[in-house]
Design a protein around this motif. Structure first.
Motif, PDB file in Angstrom:
ATOM      1  N   ARG A  14     -14.757   2.494  13.223  1.00 46.58           N
ATOM      2  CA  ARG A  14     -14.245   3.503  12.008  1.00 46.58           C
ATOM      3  C   ARG A  14     -13.695   2.686  11.087  1.00 46.58           C
ATOM      4  NH1 ARG A  14     -12.067   5.889  16.758  1.00 46.58           N
ATOM      5  NH2 ARG A  14     -13.046   8.065  17.243  1.00 46.58           N
ATOM      6  N   THR A  15     -13.752   3.399   9.598  1.00 44.73           N
ATOM      7  CA  THR A  15     -13.154   2.920   8.592  1.00 44.73           C
ATOM      8  C   THR A  15     -11.524   3.316   8.651  1.00 44.73           C
ATOM      9  OG1 THR A  15     -13.291   5.078   7.245  1.00 44.73           O
ATOM     10  CG2 THR A  15     -15.152   3.274   7.042  1.00 44.73           C
ATOM     11  N   ALA A  16     -10.625   2.778   7.804  1.00 45.54           N
ATOM     12  CA  ALA A  16      -9.378   3.304   7.941  1.00 45.54           C
ATOM     13  C   ALA A  16      -9.104   4.590   7.563  1.00 45.54           C
ATOM     14  CB  ALA A  16      -8.461   2.159   7.022  1.00 45.54           C
ATOM     15  N   PRO A 104      10.492  17.677   9.177  1.00 46.48           N
ATOM     16  CA  PRO A 104       9.293  16.588   9.456  1.00 46.48           C
ATOM     17  C   PRO A 104       8.050  16.933   8.663  1.00 46.48           C
ATOM     18  CG  PRO A 104       9.138  18.120  11.099  1.00 46.48           C
ATOM     19  CD  PRO A 104      10.383  18.608  10.186  1.00 46.48           C
ATOM     20  N   VAL A 105       7.834  16.004   7.634  1.00 48.08           N
ATOM     21  CA  VAL A 105       6.792  15.874   6.650  1.00 48.08           C
ATOM     22  C   VAL A 105       6.164  14.586   6.779  1.00 48.08           C
ATOM     23  CG1 VAL A 105       5.933  16.158   4.302  1.00 48.08           C
ATOM     24  CG2 VAL A 105       7.571  17.915   5.303  1.00 48.08           C
ATOM     25  N   LEU A 106       4.671  14.500   6.614  1.00 40.97           N
ATOM     26  CA  LEU A 106       4.187  13.273   6.668  1.00 40.97           C
ATOM     27  C   LEU A 106       3.441  13.317   5.433  1.00 40.97           C
ATOM     28  CD1 LEU A 106       3.314  10.448   7.886  1.00 40.97           C
ATOM     29  CD2 LEU A 106       1.293  11.887   8.972  1.00 40.97           C
ATOM     30  N   VAL A 107       3.572  12.357   4.432  1.00 44.10           N
ATOM     31  CA  VAL A 107       2.858  12.161   3.268  1.00 44.10           C
ATOM     32  C   VAL A 107       2.079  10.900   3.245  1.00 44.10           C
ATOM     33  CG1 VAL A 107       2.815  11.845   0.765  1.00 44.10           C
ATOM     34  CG2 VAL A 107       4.751  13.267   1.700  1.00 44.10           C
ATOM     35  N   VAL A 108       0.807  11.148   3.088  1.00 43.00           N
ATOM     36  CA  VAL A 108      -0.331   9.910   3.146  1.00 43.00           C
ATOM     37  C   VAL A 108      -0.759   9.809   1.725  1.00 43.00           C
ATOM     38  CG1 VAL A 108      -2.348   9.102   4.125  1.00 43.00           C
ATOM     39  CG2 VAL A 108      -0.800  10.476   5.624  1.00 43.00           C
ATOM     40  N   SER A 109      -0.713   8.280   1.350  1.00 43.78           N
ATOM     41  CA  SER A 109      -1.279   8.134  -0.005  1.00 43.78           C
ATOM     42  C   SER A 109      -1.940   6.805   0.047  1.00 43.78           C
ATOM     43  CB  SER A 109      -0.066   8.173  -0.952  1.00 43.78           C
ATOM     44  OG  SER A 109       0.427   7.035  -0.856  1.00 43.78           O
ATOM     45  N   PRO A 110      -3.278   6.725  -0.895  1.00 39.54           N
ATOM     46  CA  PRO A 110      -3.376   5.262  -0.870  1.00 39.54           C
ATOM     47  C   PRO A 110      -2.422   4.291  -1.544  1.00 39.54           C
ATOM     48  CG  PRO A 110      -4.920   7.014  -1.949  1.00 39.54           C
ATOM     49  CD  PRO A 110      -3.821   7.456  -1.717  1.00 39.54           C
ATOM     50  N   GLY A 111      -2.493   2.962  -1.597  1.00 40.14           N
ATOM     51  CA  GLY A 111      -1.796   2.388  -2.465  1.00 40.14           C
ATOM     52  C   GLY A 111      -2.743   1.154  -3.094  1.00 40.14           C
ATOM     53  N   MET A 112      -2.147   0.391  -3.868  1.00 43.00           N
ATOM     54  CA  MET A 112      -3.067  -0.791  -4.578  1.00 43.00           C
ATOM     55  C   MET A 112      -3.878  -1.527  -3.407  1.00 43.00           C
ATOM     56  SD  MET A 112      -2.972  -0.300  -7.675  1.00 43.00           S
ATOM     57  CE  MET A 112      -3.177   1.358  -7.534  1.00 43.00           C
ATOM     58  N   PRO A 113      -4.810  -2.344  -3.705  1.00 43.53           N
ATOM     59  CA  PRO A 113      -5.489  -3.182  -2.666  1.00 43.53           C
ATOM     60  C   PRO A 113      -4.700  -4.194  -1.805  1.00 43.53           C
ATOM     61  CG  PRO A 113      -6.604  -2.918  -4.664  1.00 43.53           C
ATOM     62  CD  PRO A 113      -5.298  -2.271  -5.212  1.00 43.53           C
ATOM     63  N   LEU A 114      -4.903  -4.674  -0.766  1.00 42.37           N
ATOM     64  CA  LEU A 114      -4.270  -5.706   0.075  1.00 42.37           C
ATOM     65  C   LEU A 114      -3.784  -6.760  -0.995  1.00 42.37           C
ATOM     66  CD1 LEU A 114      -6.482  -5.340   3.198  1.00 42.37           C
ATOM     67  CD2 LEU A 114      -3.862  -4.886   2.998  1.00 42.37           C
ATOM     68  N   VAL A 144       0.803   0.029   5.408  1.00 42.67           N
ATOM     69  CA  VAL A 144      -0.014  -0.842   6.669  1.00 42.67           C
ATOM     70  C   VAL A 144      -0.774  -1.612   5.942  1.00 42.67           C
ATOM     71  CG1 VAL A 144       0.269   1.175   8.031  1.00 42.67           C
ATOM     72  CG2 VAL A 144      -1.732   1.136   6.720  1.00 42.67           C
ATOM     73  N   THR A 145      -1.308  -2.756   6.776  1.00 42.99           N
ATOM     74  CA  THR A 145      -2.203  -3.899   6.102  1.00 42.99           C
ATOM     75  C   THR A 145      -3.465  -4.084   7.164  1.00 42.99           C
ATOM     76  OG1 THR A 145      -0.854  -5.339   7.193  1.00 42.99           O
ATOM     77  CG2 THR A 145      -0.327  -5.081   5.119  1.00 42.99           C
ATOM     78  N   THR A 146      -3.412  -3.287   8.419  1.00 44.29           N
ATOM     79  CA  THR A 146      -4.523  -3.623   9.226  1.00 44.29           C
ATOM     80  C   THR A 146      -4.710  -2.108   9.852  1.00 44.29           C
ATOM     81  OG1 THR A 146      -3.363  -4.064  11.196  1.00 44.29           O
ATOM     82  CG2 THR A 146      -3.918  -6.135   9.415  1.00 44.29           C
ATOM     83  N   HIS A 147      -6.071  -2.230  10.445  1.00 41.75           N
ATOM     84  CA  HIS A 147      -6.501  -0.835  11.296  1.00 41.75           C
ATOM     85  C   HIS A 147      -5.569  -0.899  12.471  1.00 41.75           C
ATOM     86  CE1 HIS A 147     -10.085  -1.347   9.007  1.00 41.75           C
ATOM     87  NE2 HIS A 147     -10.671  -0.160   9.471  1.00 41.75           N
ATOM     88  N   GLU A 172       1.419   4.504   3.315  1.00 45.38           N
ATOM     89  CA  GLU A 172       0.543   4.144   2.351  1.00 45.38           C
ATOM     90  C   GLU A 172      -0.571   3.230   2.940  1.00 45.38           C
ATOM     91  OE1 GLU A 172       2.256   2.452  -1.481  1.00 45.38           O
ATOM     92  OE2 GLU A 172       1.100   0.682  -0.677  1.00 45.38           O
ATOM     93  N   ILE A 173      -1.646   3.495   2.492  1.00 40.98           N
ATOM     94  CA  ILE A 173      -2.781   2.787   3.068  1.00 40.98           C
ATOM     95  C   ILE A 173      -3.605   1.977   1.871  1.00 40.98           C
ATOM     96  CG2 ILE A 173      -4.902   2.961   4.274  1.00 40.98           C
ATOM     97  CD1 ILE A 173      -4.111   5.382   5.592  1.00 40.98           C
ATOM     98  N   PRO A 174      -3.636   0.790   1.863  1.00 38.71           N
ATOM     99  CA  PRO A 174      -4.270  -0.010   0.624  1.00 38.71           C
ATOM    100  C   PRO A 174      -5.796   0.591   0.434  1.00 38.71           C
ATOM    101  CG  PRO A 174      -3.099  -1.477   2.085  1.00 38.71           C
ATOM    102  CD  PRO A 174      -3.072  -0.294   2.498  1.00 38.71           C
ATOM    103  N   LEU A 175      -6.143   0.893  -0.887  1.00 34.50           N
ATOM    104  CA  LEU A 175      -7.339   1.699  -1.017  1.00 34.50           C
ATOM    105  C   LEU A 175      -8.582   0.938  -0.515  1.00 34.50           C
ATOM    106  CD1 LEU A 175      -8.837   0.561  -4.027  1.00 34.50           C
ATOM    107  CD2 LEU A 175      -6.812   1.326  -4.817  1.00 34.50           C
TER     108      LEU A 175
END
Length: 533
Positions: A14-16, A104-114, A144-147, A172-175
């Motif tokens: 799977r992709t992240a 309880p709120v979970l906010v998910v966003s991308p972040g700058m690349p690794l 996060v930095t890995t799957h 935050e998940i690196p884009l």
């Protein structure tokens, strides 16, 4: 994944982005709020395949408030998806409100690349440090930095929501990671129990309450899931019950032991000072609950709180019980005998009278509202004069969570988007948003969201031509009102332009009929009420 209803990974893994969505799905997430952007498309690619419904508000702050309302209505975490940079900053105010009110709120966003340079390159939506910005308003901001770390981070967030004081988390998940493939499975829910207070302190608290001559109970938002044992204990003790704004309705307000939810009224402080034992359940005992001064000290204070560190803040208890409110109250009940006489009636009458005097400006409207709504209806209030001077003390709530209000952080623009979240979570219940014209304009665009989702949503707005509370404070301070008198737009026309309806009301007698129609209309209805200044 066998037994989860979640699709299995393909041969390449799977992709992240897909791993995130799979992780949400295995934790029972079926609805998210958000706005797609250039950097988060890999998340959006997979939502439909995993059976997760998506609602698109018109502003990220609206997404945060809608997720907050969903969480308050269900007790389950609300989830919001945003993109990088400005979108994440847009939702920050809503995250701050959720933190203040323990939602309880979970906010998910991308972040700058690794491997993005620390000093930046001028990339689209680039921020120097998203995690630092969100750490200032959330309980945790986790990049996060890995799957493997991503799968664990999702499971950790939901585990902590289940057992700790529920506060918002940013993930935050690196884009570039979002599109990379890995052979990692999501981690399912972890079987855990909330902590229970130590037996010795439970016994000590039960003995103190059983021996009390004038016991009282103060219930906060943390007591909402403990309504049954709280009512049972109050009845056995004959204890009058105060609630905070977030605890309003935990004991139905027609109950003879329900004293008030308007803690700022003079009688509430006098009631507490008169108690020989006061049990505070699931409340910070915060200055914003009492408005003008700290809570008075009863002769003996017992506190129950899920967060042990909170027991050292604001009002230090004589007996401290760190544990889940419901489990701890049931344990206390084992040491409390049958019914005792009560002195709640005169306090109840006195506080009810004080509340109705304070709410006089809005009282005919609030009485009409109370007579027109179902017992299990939810009123979602904005930080408006009609809410804190009016509805808080004079509009009864009959069920836990029947009145939702942004305390502490005190944001504006909460009511409409949060009410959308509540209605989507509980479509079988009546939901009404209560606002002033100043606060309404902060998030009025979300009427378009309600229209697009065909959400039956009456919005009762009291019009006083701007920021009425600040106008009054300026006058009290000897300042001529300045920058607070605002021209009122054509609210009925604005509602129509956004896909809803606008209904001007000349008199409280007009409210029941207009409200009845609004509760079944597939979309928002702005009920526009004049307010005397």
């Amino acid at each position: 994944m066998a037994g989860t209803g979640v699709p299995g990974a393909g041969a390449g893994g799977r992709t992240a982005g897909e791993l995130l969505v799979a992780g949400l799905a295995v934790h029972g997430v079926d609805l998210v709020f958000g706005i797609p952007g250039t950097h988060n498309l890999e998340i959006y690619r997979h939502l439909a395949a995993y059976g997760i419904r998506h609602v698109t508000p018109r502003h990220e702050q609206g997404a945060g408030y809608a997720a907050d309302g969903y969480a308050r209505a269900t007790g389950r975490p609300g989830v919001a998806l945003v993109t990088t940079g400005p979108a994440l900053l847009n939702i920050a105010a809503a995250v701050g409100q959720a933190y203040s009110d323990s939602v309880p709120v979970l906010v998910v966003s991308p972040g700058m690349p690794l491997r993005h340079p620390q000093r930046g390159t001028g990339m689209l939506h680039e921020m120097r440090d998203q995690r630092a910005a969100m750490s200032a308003v959330a309980r945790l901001s986790h990049r996060v930095t890995t799957h493997e770390e991503l799968a664990a981070a999702v499971a950790q967030a939901f585990a902590e929501f289940a057992v700790e004081r529920p506060r918002p988390v940013h993930l935050e998940i690196p884009l570039d990671l979002l599109g990379e493939t890995g052979k990692v499975e999501p981690i399912g829910p972890i079987g855990i129990r909330r902590r229970v207070a130590a037996p010795a302190t439970v016994t000590e608290a039960a003995r103190a309450l059983a021996a009390a001559e004038r016991p009282g109970i103060l219930a906060g938002g943390g007591a909402r899931a403990a309504a049954e044992p709280l009512r049972t204990l109050a009845e056995r003790l004959g204890a009058g019950v105060l609630t905070t704004a977030n605890g309003k309705g935990t004991l139905p307000e027609e109950h003879p032991l329900a004293v008030t939810s308007a803690l700022h009224l003079p009688g509430a402080a006098e009631f507490v000072a008169d108690r020989d034992v006061l049990l505070a359940v699931g409340t910070e005992v915060a200055p914003t609950d009492w408005w003008y001064a700290p809570m008075p000290r009863p002769r003996k204070l017992i506190r129950i709180d899920l967060e042990p560190a909170q027991l050292a803040v604001n009002a230090r208890p004589d007996i401290a019980l760190a544990g889940d409110a419901a489990a701890t109250l049931w344990s206390i009940l084992e040491g409390v005998p049958g019914a005792a006489p009560s002195d709640a009636a005169p306090w109840r009458a006195r506080l009810r009278a004080q509340a109705r005097v304070e709410a006089a400006r809005w009282l005919p409207w609030l009485d009409a509202l109370a007579a027109s709504l179902d017992r299990d209806a939810t009123v979602v209030a904005d930080t408006a004069m009609a809410s804190y001077y009016g509805a808080l003390g004079a509009l009864p709530a009959h069920v836990p969570g029947g009145f939702l209000y942004p305390t502490g952080f005190g944001t504006l623009g909460y009511a409409v988007p949060a009410a959308i979240g509540v209605k989507l979570a509980r479509p079988e219940r009546q939901v009404l948003a209560l606002s002033g014209d100043g606060g309404l304009m902060f998030s009025v665009a979300e009427l378009a969201t309600a229209a697009a989702e065909r959400v039956p949503l009456p919005v009762l707005v009291f019009v006083n031509g701007g920021y009425g509370e600040i106008r009054a404070e300026m006058r009290d301070a000897g300042i001529a009102p300045f920058a607070v008198d605002l021209p009122v737009p054509d609210l009925a026309g604005l509602a129509a332009a956004l896909g809803g309806r606008g209904v001007p009301l000349a008199d409280p007698a007009d409210l029941p009929g207009a409200l009845a129609a609004a509760l079944v209309h597939p979309g928002p209805t702005l009920l526009i009420a004049p307010e005397e200044d």
